[in-house]
Design a protein around this motif. Sequence first.
Motif, PDB file in Angstrom:
ATOM      1  N   LEU A  53       3.864   8.896  -4.279  1.00 24.11           N
ATOM      2  CA  LEU A  53       5.180   8.613  -3.706  1.00 24.11           C
ATOM      3  C   LEU A  53       6.029   7.861  -4.712  1.00 24.11           C
ATOM      4  O   LEU A  53       5.525   6.984  -5.427  1.00 24.11           O
ATOM      5  N   LYS A  54       7.305   8.197  -4.748  1.00 22.92           N
ATOM      6  CA  LYS A  54       8.264   7.413  -5.516  1.00 22.92           C
ATOM      7  C   LYS A  54       9.224   6.785  -4.522  1.00 22.92           C
ATOM      8  O   LYS A  54       9.925   7.491  -3.798  1.00 22.92           O
TER       9      LYS A  54
ATOM     10  N   THR B  36      17.617   3.801  -7.045  1.00 22.77           N
ATOM     11  CA  THR B  36      17.029   2.799  -7.945  1.00 22.77           C
ATOM     12  C   THR B  36      15.599   2.538  -7.503  1.00 22.77           C
ATOM     13  O   THR B  36      15.356   2.208  -6.339  1.00 22.77           O
ATOM     14  N   PRO B  37      14.622   2.689  -8.397  1.00 23.10           N
ATOM     15  CA  PRO B  37      13.220   2.555  -7.990  1.00 23.10           C
ATOM     16  C   PRO B  37      12.885   1.148  -7.493  1.00 23.10           C
ATOM     17  O   PRO B  37      13.393   0.155  -8.009  1.00 23.10           O
TER      18      PRO B  37
ATOM     19  N   ASP C  76       4.977  -5.087  -4.155  1.00 27.30           N
ATOM     20  CA  ASP C  76       3.720  -5.068  -3.411  1.00 27.30           C
ATOM     21  C   ASP C  76       3.799  -4.073  -2.261  1.00 27.30           C
ATOM     22  O   ASP C  76       4.852  -3.922  -1.614  1.00 27.30           O
ATOM     23  N   TYR C  77       2.676  -3.429  -1.981  1.00 26.99           N
ATOM     24  CA  TYR C  77       2.626  -2.513  -0.842  1.00 26.99           C
ATOM     25  C   TYR C  77       1.237  -2.540  -0.220  1.00 26.99           C
ATOM     26  O   TYR C  77       0.244  -2.933  -0.843  1.00 26.99           O
ATOM     27  N   VAL C  78       1.183  -2.117   1.051  1.00 27.71           N
ATOM     28  CA  VAL C  78      -0.070  -1.856   1.748  1.00 27.71           C
ATOM     29  C   VAL C  78       0.023  -0.449   2.311  1.00 27.71           C
ATOM     30  O   VAL C  78       0.985  -0.102   3.009  1.00 27.71           O
TER      31      VAL C  78
ATOM     32  N   THR D 218       3.725  -0.990  -6.882  1.00 29.73           N
ATOM     33  CA  THR D 218       4.302   0.217  -7.453  1.00 29.73           C
ATOM     34  C   THR D 218       4.436   0.023  -8.969  1.00 29.73           C
ATOM     35  O   THR D 218       4.475  -1.104  -9.467  1.00 29.73           O
ATOM     36  N   ASP D 219       4.527   1.138  -9.696  1.00 29.28           N
ATOM     37  CA  ASP D 219       4.687   1.007 -11.142  1.00 29.28           C
ATOM     38  C   ASP D 219       6.158   0.811 -11.506  1.00 29.28           C
ATOM     39  O   ASP D 219       7.010   0.619 -10.622  1.00 29.28           O
TER      40      ASP D 219
END
Length: 234
Positions: free
Chosen positions: A101-102, A109-110, A115-117, A129-130
């Motif tokens: 996913l992006k 804008t990315p 942080d994510y769960v 995310t990168d």
Amino acid sequence: MLCAGESRIELTPKGITLKAPKVSIAGIESVSVQGDGPRLRLDKEAEVVAETVRIYASESSVELDKDAHINGKLVKLNCGPLDPDDMTGEDGTPSLQHLKLKLTDVGMTPYAHKDYVLKSLGVKIEGKTDGDGVLEADLPAEARTAEVTLWVEPRPTGKTKRYVIALGELADPDSVPGIESRLRNLGYYWGQSQTEITGDLARALRDFQQDHGLESTGRADAATRAKLVEIHGT
């Protein structure tokens, strides 16, 4: 009594009653609530104090008194992502699907280094995310949905966004369903599924073309299909 539409505040000798479709309480520094013993305090931390604390869900519970009681069909402690080696079929071969996913804001804008769960079919994965706002994970092949909680502000108290993702293979980008799915995932199209690029789907395609420097024709020419794959991913 003070009334405004469906909301009201009622003051009586026995107490104060607030009724409204939605009630929000926000303290600039803190919020405290106290009853006959138990109390709740919210500032940069959350504190619940009582002789007994009970938390109930549909089929599980946590009760804290002199002991800690945790009940459920399955109790998981310190559970991280499943080992891909454990997600195998009956023949022992990997039974996985890869999710990529992006995540961006409405201006594309990315959401970089956020942080994510990620949760899906008993799998819970935490990470960041990168630099391009991309997260990748291996999930069980039988999973059909995934839920992502993304902190767009510092975790844990910052603002979050929640995404519910339908999992499955995308149709070929040369097909109408493939074009529609990619436009839907990118936020250009919200309508019903179509078999031809007409009406709202054609308008969504024109919006995409205009946003990405293509001739705004509403037709899925080769340049448009290539750009869809580039922006969306395969």
